[in-house]
Each structure stands twice: as C-alpha cells, then as structure tokens.
Write a protein that holds these residues in place. Structure first.
Motif, PDB file in Angstrom:
ATOM      1  N   SER A   1      46.028 -26.445 -84.139  1.00 23.37           N
ATOM      2  CA  SER A   1      45.793 -25.091 -83.632  1.00 23.37           C
ATOM      3  C   SER A   1      47.121 -24.372 -83.473  1.00 23.37           C
ATOM      4  N   ARG A   2      47.024 -23.089 -83.226  1.00 23.71           N
ATOM      5  CA  ARG A   2      48.206 -22.267 -82.983  1.00 23.71           C
ATOM      6  C   ARG A   2      48.662 -22.448 -81.545  1.00 23.71           C
ATOM      7  N   GLY A   3      49.907 -22.076 -81.283  1.00 20.45           N
ATOM      8  CA  GLY A   3      50.410 -22.119 -79.912  1.00 20.45           C
ATOM      9  C   GLY A   3      49.540 -21.247 -79.026  1.00 20.45           C
ATOM     10  N   GLY A   4      49.205 -21.750 -77.860  1.00 20.30           N
ATOM     11  CA  GLY A   4      48.369 -20.999 -76.932  1.00 20.30           C
ATOM     12  C   GLY A   4      46.882 -21.239 -77.123  1.00 20.30           C
ATOM     13  N   GLU A   5      46.485 -21.869 -78.226  1.00 20.06           N
ATOM     14  CA  GLU A   5      45.081 -22.202 -78.456  1.00 20.06           C
ATOM     15  C   GLU A   5      44.823 -23.636 -77.999  1.00 20.06           C
ATOM     16  N   THR A   6      43.611 -23.888 -77.632  1.00 17.69           N
ATOM     17  CA  THR A   6      43.204 -25.242 -77.274  1.00 17.69           C
ATOM     18  C   THR A   6      42.606 -25.902 -78.506  1.00 17.69           C
ATOM     19  N   SER A   7      43.024 -27.127 -78.765  1.00 19.50           N
ATOM     20  CA  SER A   7      42.430 -27.897 -79.855  1.00 19.50           C
ATOM     21  C   SER A   7      41.105 -28.447 -79.359  1.00 19.50           C
ATOM     22  N   LEU A   8      40.062 -28.093 -80.058  1.00 20.50           N
ATOM     23  CA  LEU A   8      38.712 -28.401 -79.613  1.00 20.50           C
ATOM     24  C   LEU A   8      38.333 -29.861 -79.827  1.00 20.50           C
ATOM     25  N   GLU A   9      37.446 -30.318 -78.972  1.00 24.67           N
ATOM     26  CA  GLU A   9      36.895 -31.659 -79.100  1.00 24.67           C
ATOM     27  C   GLU A   9      35.387 -31.560 -79.163  1.00 24.67           C
ATOM     28  N   ARG A  10      34.808 -32.531 -79.829  1.00 27.90           N
ATOM     29  CA  ARG A  10      33.359 -32.625 -79.915  1.00 27.90           C
ATOM     30  C   ARG A  10      32.991 -34.104 -79.829  1.00 27.90           C
ATOM     31  N   LYS A  11      32.126 -34.411 -78.900  1.00 26.97           N
ATOM     32  CA  LYS A  11      31.694 -35.796 -78.697  1.00 26.97           C
ATOM     33  C   LYS A  11      32.881 -36.725 -78.459  1.00 26.97           C
ATOM     34  N   GLY A  12      33.878 -36.236 -77.719  1.00 27.97           N
ATOM     35  CA  GLY A  12      35.013 -37.060 -77.343  1.00 27.97           C
ATOM     36  C   GLY A  12      36.095 -37.221 -78.398  1.00 27.97           C
ATOM     37  N   HIS A  13      35.976 -36.519 -79.532  1.00 24.48           N
ATOM     38  CA  HIS A  13      36.977 -36.627 -80.595  1.00 24.48           C
ATOM     39  C   HIS A  13      37.475 -35.248 -80.983  1.00 24.48           C
ATOM     40  N   GLY A  14      38.724 -35.176 -81.409  1.00 25.07           N
ATOM     41  CA  GLY A  14      39.269 -33.906 -81.864  1.00 25.07           C
ATOM     42  C   GLY A  14      38.584 -33.427 -83.126  1.00 25.07           C
ATOM     43  N   VAL A  15      38.172 -32.170 -83.132  1.00 25.34           N
ATOM     44  CA  VAL A  15      37.514 -31.591 -84.307  1.00 25.34           C
ATOM     45  C   VAL A  15      38.473 -31.595 -85.494  1.00 25.34           C
ATOM     46  N   PHE A  16      39.714 -31.217 -85.269  1.00 25.82           N
ATOM     47  CA  PHE A  16      40.721 -31.188 -86.333  1.00 25.82           C
ATOM     48  C   PHE A  16      40.903 -32.584 -86.934  1.00 25.82           C
ATOM     49  N   THR A  17      41.056 -33.588 -86.101  1.00 26.32           N
ATOM     50  CA  THR A  17      41.275 -34.948 -86.587  1.00 26.32           C
ATOM     51  C   THR A  17      40.085 -35.422 -87.420  1.00 26.32           C
ATOM     52  N   SER A  18      38.893 -35.143 -86.950  1.00 25.26           N
ATOM     53  CA  SER A  18      37.696 -35.520 -87.712  1.00 25.26           C
ATOM     54  C   SER A  18      37.680 -34.849 -89.084  1.00 25.26           C
ATOM     55  N   LEU A  19      38.058 -33.574 -89.121  1.00 18.51           N
ATOM     56  CA  LEU A  19      38.077 -32.849 -90.393  1.00 18.51           C
ATOM     57  C   LEU A  19      39.184 -33.359 -91.317  1.00 18.51           C
ATOM     58  N   LEU A  20      40.332 -33.717 -90.751  1.00 17.77           N
ATOM     59  CA  LEU A  20      41.428 -34.255 -91.560  1.00 17.77           C
ATOM     60  C   LEU A  20      41.011 -35.591 -92.181  1.00 17.77           C
ATOM     61  N   ILE A  21      40.375 -36.433 -91.395  1.00 14.92           N
ATOM     62  CA  ILE A  21      39.890 -37.710 -91.928  1.00 14.92           C
ATOM     63  C   ILE A  21      38.884 -37.453 -93.042  1.00 14.92           C
ATOM     64  N   ASN A  22      37.968 -36.523 -92.810  1.00 17.49           N
ATOM     65  CA  ASN A  22      36.963 -36.163 -93.809  1.00 17.49           C
ATOM     66  C   ASN A  22      37.630 -35.662 -95.089  1.00 17.49           C
ATOM     67  N   ALA A  23      38.656 -34.825 -94.936  1.00 18.69           N
ATOM     68  CA  ALA A  23      39.385 -34.294 -96.095  1.00 18.69           C
ATOM     69  C   ALA A  23      40.030 -35.424 -96.887  1.00 18.69           C
ATOM     70  N   LEU A  24      40.667 -36.353 -96.185  1.00 12.47           N
ATOM     71  CA  LEU A  24      41.359 -37.455 -96.856  1.00 12.47           C
ATOM     72  C   LEU A  24      40.397 -38.476 -97.463  1.00 12.47           C
ATOM     73  N   GLU A  25      39.181 -38.514 -96.954  1.00 10.16           N
ATOM     74  CA  GLU A  25      38.166 -39.410 -97.530  1.00 10.16           C
ATOM     75  C   GLU A  25      37.588 -38.849 -98.827  1.00 10.16           C
ATOM     76  N   GLY A  26      37.874 -37.587 -99.127  1.00 14.18           N
ATOM     77  CA  GLY A  26      37.440 -37.023-100.399  1.00 14.18           C
ATOM     78  C   GLY A  26      36.869 -35.626-100.341  1.00 14.18           C
ATOM     79  N   ALA A  27      36.578 -35.115 -99.150  1.00 14.67           N
ATOM     80  CA  ALA A  27      35.983 -33.778 -99.059  1.00 14.67           C
ATOM     81  C   ALA A  27      36.929 -32.690 -99.570  1.00 14.67           C
ATOM     82  N   ALA A  28      38.228 -32.960 -99.593  1.00 12.43           N
ATOM     83  CA  ALA A  28      39.200 -31.967-100.055  1.00 12.43           C
ATOM     84  C   ALA A  28      39.687 -32.240-101.477  1.00 12.43           C
ATOM     85  N   ALA A  29      39.038 -33.158-102.172  1.00 12.42           N
ATOM     86  CA  ALA A  29      39.477 -33.509-103.527  1.00 12.42           C
ATOM     87  C   ALA A  29      39.102 -32.433-104.531  1.00 12.42           C
ATOM     88  N   ASN A  30      39.974 -32.248-105.511  1.00 10.34           N
ATOM     89  CA  ASN A  30      39.627 -31.346-106.614  1.00 10.34           C
ATOM     90  C   ASN A  30      38.780 -32.127-107.627  1.00 10.34           C
TER      91      ASN A  30
END
Length: 185
Positions: free
Chosen positions: A17-46
């Motif tokens: 997130s940007r400075g001053g923003e809160t990094s969101l969590e969902r079900k006890g996990h960071g939303v950003f981290t979950s999305l990064l893992i998803n991206a690296l598992e293949g969701a961001a592949a060309n």
C-alpha cells in the motif's frame, strides 16, 4: 516537502500500500500477500508462462481495485526478468503456428463446416467432417479462448465454421504472430 528516493539500477520495489494507507487483511491474512502468492503461482503469467515483476504488479493492482488499497510499484530496470516460469497457456510450438496459419497480420482464415467435428447443426448440403481441419479448428479455438483471434461476422467459432465465415487475429494475436515471425518464441 516532497518525498523522493533514488532507486538503484536493477532494483524493483513492490509494496502492499501507499504511505498512510492500511494494508488490508482478510481472514487473518494480508490481501496483498495472498495476491502476490497467487500471481507467482501463475495468475500473472503471460501466454508463454513467464511471470515478471510488472505482470505480478498488474495482477495485484487490478484485483486490489475493489479493496481500495493501492499497491506501489517502482523500478529502475532496462528490462524485466522472469521471476518464475509456469506451464504456458499455449505451447510455444502452437504459438509458432500463428505465422503459418496467418501469412500476414490482417489475413482472415476461412472456415467451413468441415472444420467442426460435431454433427450438431449439420445438413446434407455441408461438406463432411475433415480430421485435418478438425485439428486446425481445435488450435484456432484455443487461440480464441486466449484472446489471440476472433470470429468474423459470427458470435462464436462454431458459428463461424458452420456458416463458412472466417476468423482474424486480435492485436494480441498479431503481437504473438510477430514474435513467432521474428523467431522470438
């Protein structure tokens, strides 16, 4: 006072997130981290299975749009490296066939009912099923599912075949055809 920082050459920064923003969590996990893992598992592949920092950011940014959290992406690179390779959505051999099936970028590949293997909608006046054309049609349908081509004058590839219409490359299809033509695939 402006807040600027120099980024060394070859460095990429991706934050939740940007400075001053809160990094969101969902079900006890960071939303950003979950999305990064998803991206690296293949969701961001060309289409060729490469995941770059830019594609990971694009995946996260598009998904976080609904959360109201803005990730930050800063880089100082000449070109992206692949962070990870996954199985490609379309094999390189099949992507290379674009230049053979479409001799020019604006070529329209003509279809007829012999390309469609199913009997549904077939009349006696139509040409019979041709196994070689069925194999080509299967590949054309795969290109269509991945946004590389569209039917011309029909809503679906089945209609294009059964109505003897054609299909043409999209801008993305033209891009991959150029890569194939230049020997870059």
């Amino acid at each position: 006072m402006e807040n600027h920082a120099a980024i060394a050459e070859g460095v990429t920064i991706l934050t939740a997130s940007r400075g001053g923003e809160t990094s969101l969590e969902r079900k006890g996990h960071g939303v950003f981290t979950s999305l990064l893992i998803n991206a690296l598992e293949g969701a961001a592949a060309n289409l060729i299975g490469s995941i770059t920092p830019g594609s990971a950011y694009a995946h996260i940014d598009q998904t976080l749009g609904m959360w109201g959290q803005r990730p930050v992406f800063k880089t100082n690179t000449d070109s992206f490296v692949s962070l990870r390779e996954v199985d490609p959505a379309i094999s390189l051999d099949d992507l290379r066939k674009l230049k053979k099936l479409f001799p020019t970028e604006d070529y329209e590949y003509r279809l007829d009912p012999s390309y469609e293997p199913r009997d549904e909608g077939r009349t006696d006046a139509m040409p019979p099923v041709e196994p070689r054309n069925n194999r080509v049609f299967s590949l054309l349908q795969k290109y269509n599912r991945h946004g590389l081509l569209v039917p011309v004058g029909a809503d679906h590839m089945w209609n294009a075949a059964m109505e003897s219409k054609s299909c043409r490359l999209t801008l993305l299809g033209k891009h991959y055809r150029r890569l194939a033509d230049q020997g870059l695939l």
